[in-house]
Design an enzyme around this catalytic site. Structure first.
Site, PDB file in Angstrom:
ATOM      1  N   PHE A   1     110.901 -55.058  27.066  1.00  0.00           N
ATOM      2  CA  PHE A   1     109.887 -54.068  26.705  1.00  0.00           C
ATOM      3  C   PHE A   1     110.076 -52.761  27.456  1.00  0.00           C
ATOM      4  O   PHE A   1     110.243 -52.762  28.686  1.00  0.00           O
ATOM      5  CB  PHE A   1     108.483 -54.587  27.063  1.00  0.00           C
ATOM      6  CG  PHE A   1     108.073 -55.813  26.326  1.00  0.00           C
ATOM      7  CD1 PHE A   1     107.483 -55.711  25.074  1.00  0.00           C
ATOM      8  CD2 PHE A   1     108.267 -57.066  26.881  1.00  0.00           C
ATOM      9  CE1 PHE A   1     107.091 -56.858  24.381  1.00  0.00           C
ATOM     10  CE2 PHE A   1     107.878 -58.216  26.197  1.00  0.00           C
ATOM     11  CZ  PHE A   1     107.296 -58.105  24.948  1.00  0.00           C
ATOM     12  N   ASP A   2     110.002 -51.656  26.730  1.00  0.00           N
ATOM     13  CA  ASP A   2     109.760 -50.381  27.394  1.00  0.00           C
ATOM     14  C   ASP A   2     108.374 -50.443  28.034  1.00  0.00           C
ATOM     15  O   ASP A   2     107.501 -51.204  27.578  1.00  0.00           O
ATOM     16  CB  ASP A   2     109.822 -49.257  26.359  1.00  0.00           C
ATOM     17  CG  ASP A   2     109.375 -47.933  26.930  1.00  0.00           C
ATOM     18  OD1 ASP A   2     109.939 -47.517  27.963  1.00  0.00           O
ATOM     19  OD2 ASP A   2     108.439 -47.321  26.368  1.00  0.00           O
ATOM     20  N   ALA A   3     108.149 -49.635  29.063  1.00  0.00           N
ATOM     21  CA  ALA A   3     106.870 -49.716  29.784  1.00  0.00           C
ATOM     22  C   ALA A   3     105.865 -48.645  29.357  1.00  0.00           C
ATOM     23  O   ALA A   3     104.838 -48.951  28.749  1.00  0.00           O
ATOM     24  CB  ALA A   3     107.131 -49.619  31.290  1.00  0.00           C
TER      25      ALA A   3
ATOM     26  N   THR B   1     104.376 -48.092  25.785  1.00  0.00           N
ATOM     27  CA  THR B   1     104.589 -49.331  25.025  1.00  0.00           C
ATOM     28  C   THR B   1     103.701 -50.447  25.574  1.00  0.00           C
ATOM     29  O   THR B   1     102.840 -50.971  24.880  1.00  0.00           O
ATOM     30  CB  THR B   1     106.074 -49.739  25.072  1.00  0.00           C
ATOM     31  OG1 THR B   1     106.856 -48.672  24.526  1.00  0.00           O
ATOM     32  CG2 THR B   1     106.320 -51.012  24.277  1.00  0.00           C
TER      33      THR B   1
ATOM     34  N   VAL C   1     111.760 -53.680  22.580  1.00  0.00           N
ATOM     35  CA  VAL C   1     110.485 -53.261  21.995  1.00  0.00           C
ATOM     36  C   VAL C   1     110.025 -51.963  22.639  1.00  0.00           C
ATOM     37  O   VAL C   1     109.895 -51.879  23.874  1.00  0.00           O
ATOM     38  CB  VAL C   1     109.411 -54.352  22.220  1.00  0.00           C
ATOM     39  CG1 VAL C   1     108.071 -53.904  21.636  1.00  0.00           C
ATOM     40  CG2 VAL C   1     109.854 -55.677  21.628  1.00  0.00           C
TER      41      VAL C   1
END
Lengths: 231, 231
Positions: A12-14, A17, A177
Site C-alpha cells: 500500500f501507498d501511505a 491511500t 494499491v
C-alpha cells in the site's frame, strides 16, 4: 487486466491511500479562513514536485523535510504568514492523519485471510511509524518499507524494487494499491499488478497505462484480492 | 553569488523564458470563457509533471506528445470538452508562441557582443525550430539543444550536460537563464552559473539553492553578462 496473476501479497501507498490527508485541509482552513483548501492543495503538489525534482537530480532529502519545504513555499506563494507555531501545528497534523473510514476493517480482513501486507511509501521510517500507530494500524503490516532505504522517491524503479525484495516474489504477484494515479503508473511500469483507488472520480493521468483494476474504496481492493486468490 | 566566474556563453531555457506561454491562456479563455487561466495553468503543471515522472521511470516520450497529454488531462479534470479541433487550435498556439517583448533586443545585444548562445530545452528539435522561427529569432543562437538527444528531461544531469558539451567549457562558465525556478535549481545543482528571471515576483522554490543572480527581465541578463565579461 482481463486475467491478472494470482496475488501473493499487497503493498500500500501511505499518504492519501491509507491515511486521509484531508484533516490537514481542515486545520489549514481554521488557521487561514478561506484559504485552507488552496494551501492544502498547493502544499501537497509542491511536496510531490520536490520529491520528483530531487530524485531526478540525485538530491535526496527526507520526506519529512520536503513536506515542510512544500508547506513553506505554498504559504509564501499564497501570501500567508507561516510563523513557527502555525508551521508546527500543520506539520503535527500531517504526522497524525486519520485513516479513511473503511481502511482498518479492510486491513483486518486481509490479515485474517493471511495475505502478506506492506506499506511502500515516500515517507520516512519515523513518519510511517507515527502514522501507523496514530491510525490504529499497529500489527497490521508485515513490512513497513520507506524509500529512505534507497534515497530515491517514487516513481524511480529503485523505490518500487523494495516490494519484491521484501516479499521475495515477482512484482506482478504483488498488488500495489494507491490513490495517486501517477503512483499507479510508476508501479505498473515497474511490473506490479496495480489497483488505483479513485475516491474522487478523477480522470486517469495521461501516462499511457491502465491500472490492473480501479475502484472507489479499500473494500473493493479486498474483493479484488479475494477473487484473485480463489481462482 | 558575490564573485561569479567569468561567463563565456549563455544557455536559455525556451518555454516561459524566451517564449511567452501567456498567449495560450488567451486562446484558452476564448474557447472556454471563464476557464482559460485554470486550463492554461493545469496544462502547464501537468506537462512538467509528466516530464518529471517519465524521466524518473525511464519512460521518455517526446515533449510535443506529453504537452498534448497534459492538455488532455487538464481539460478532462476541469470538465471541458476537448474535441479534435480545439485540441489542434491550442497545440498550434503552443507551437507559435510570442517572445517576451524585450527578448529579441536582448538576444541581438548578446550576438553583437560576440557572446555564444544556446537554447537548452525540454522541447523537441521540431518544436524549437518552429518556435525560434515564429518568434523571429532565427540566426540568434549558436546551438539549439533539445533533451531529446539524451531522452531525459530536466532536471536530470544528462539533460544539463548538453550545454558544456556543446560549448566545450565547464558549466560554471555558462550562464543558464530560466524563468522556471525549479529549472534554475537543477542547473545550479549541475554546476551552472544561473540567472532566474522572476517576471511575476514569485517566491523562490524551497529547494536549498540560490540562483547566482535574479532579475525581472532579459535586459538584466544582458547587464549581468556584460559586467561579468568586463571584470
Amino acid at each position: 487486466m482481463a486475467h491478472p496473476p494470482r496475488i501473493q501479497a499487497v503493498a500500500f501507498d501511505a499518504f492519501g491511500t491509507l491515511f486521509d490527508v484531508y484533516s490537514v485541509g481542515l486545520l489549514a482552513e481554521q488557521l487561514y479562513p478561506g484559504k485552507g483548501a488552496a494551501l492544502a492543495e498547493l502544499w501537497r503538489n509542491k511536496q510531490i514536485e520536490y520529491s520528483f525534482i530531487r530524485s531526478l537530480s540525485g538530491r535526496y532529502k527526507p520526506f519529512w523535510e520536503i513536506t515542510q519545504d512544500g508547506l513553506r513555499f505554498a504559504a509564501a506563494r499564497l501570501g500567508l504568514e507561516l510563523d513557527a507555531h502555525r508551521c508546527t501545528q500543520l506539520m503535527n497534523q500531517y504526522a497524525c492523519l486519520s485513516p479513511f473510514p473503511e481502511n482498518l476493517g479492510a486491513l483486518r480482513s486481509l490479515k485474517a485471510a493471511g495475505v502478506p501486507t506492506a506499506i511502500l511509501s515516500n515517507g520516512t521510517p519515523d513518519m510511517l511509524a507515527v502514522a501507523v500507530k496514530s491510525a490504529g494500524m499497529g500489527g497490521l503490516f508485515d513490512h513497513v518499507l520507506s524509500v529512505d532505504a534507497v534515497h530515491q522517491y517514487k516513481t524511480a524503479p529503485a523505490a518500487y524494487g523494495l516490494g519484491p525484495a521484501a516479499f521475495g516474489c515477482p512484482a506482478e504477484r504483488i498488488l500495489f494499491v494507491t490513490s495517486n494515479c501517477w503512483d499507479a503508473a510508476g508501479a505498473s511500469w515497474y511490473g506490479y499488478t496495480t489497483f488505483w483507488i479513485n475516491r474522487a472520480g478523477q480522470p486517469r493521468e495521461e501516462l499511457d497505462f491502465t491500472p490492473s483494476a480501479t475502484g472507489q474504496t479499500m473494500d473493493e481492493v479486498v474483493d479484488f484480492i479475494t477473487r484473485s486468490r480463489h481462482k
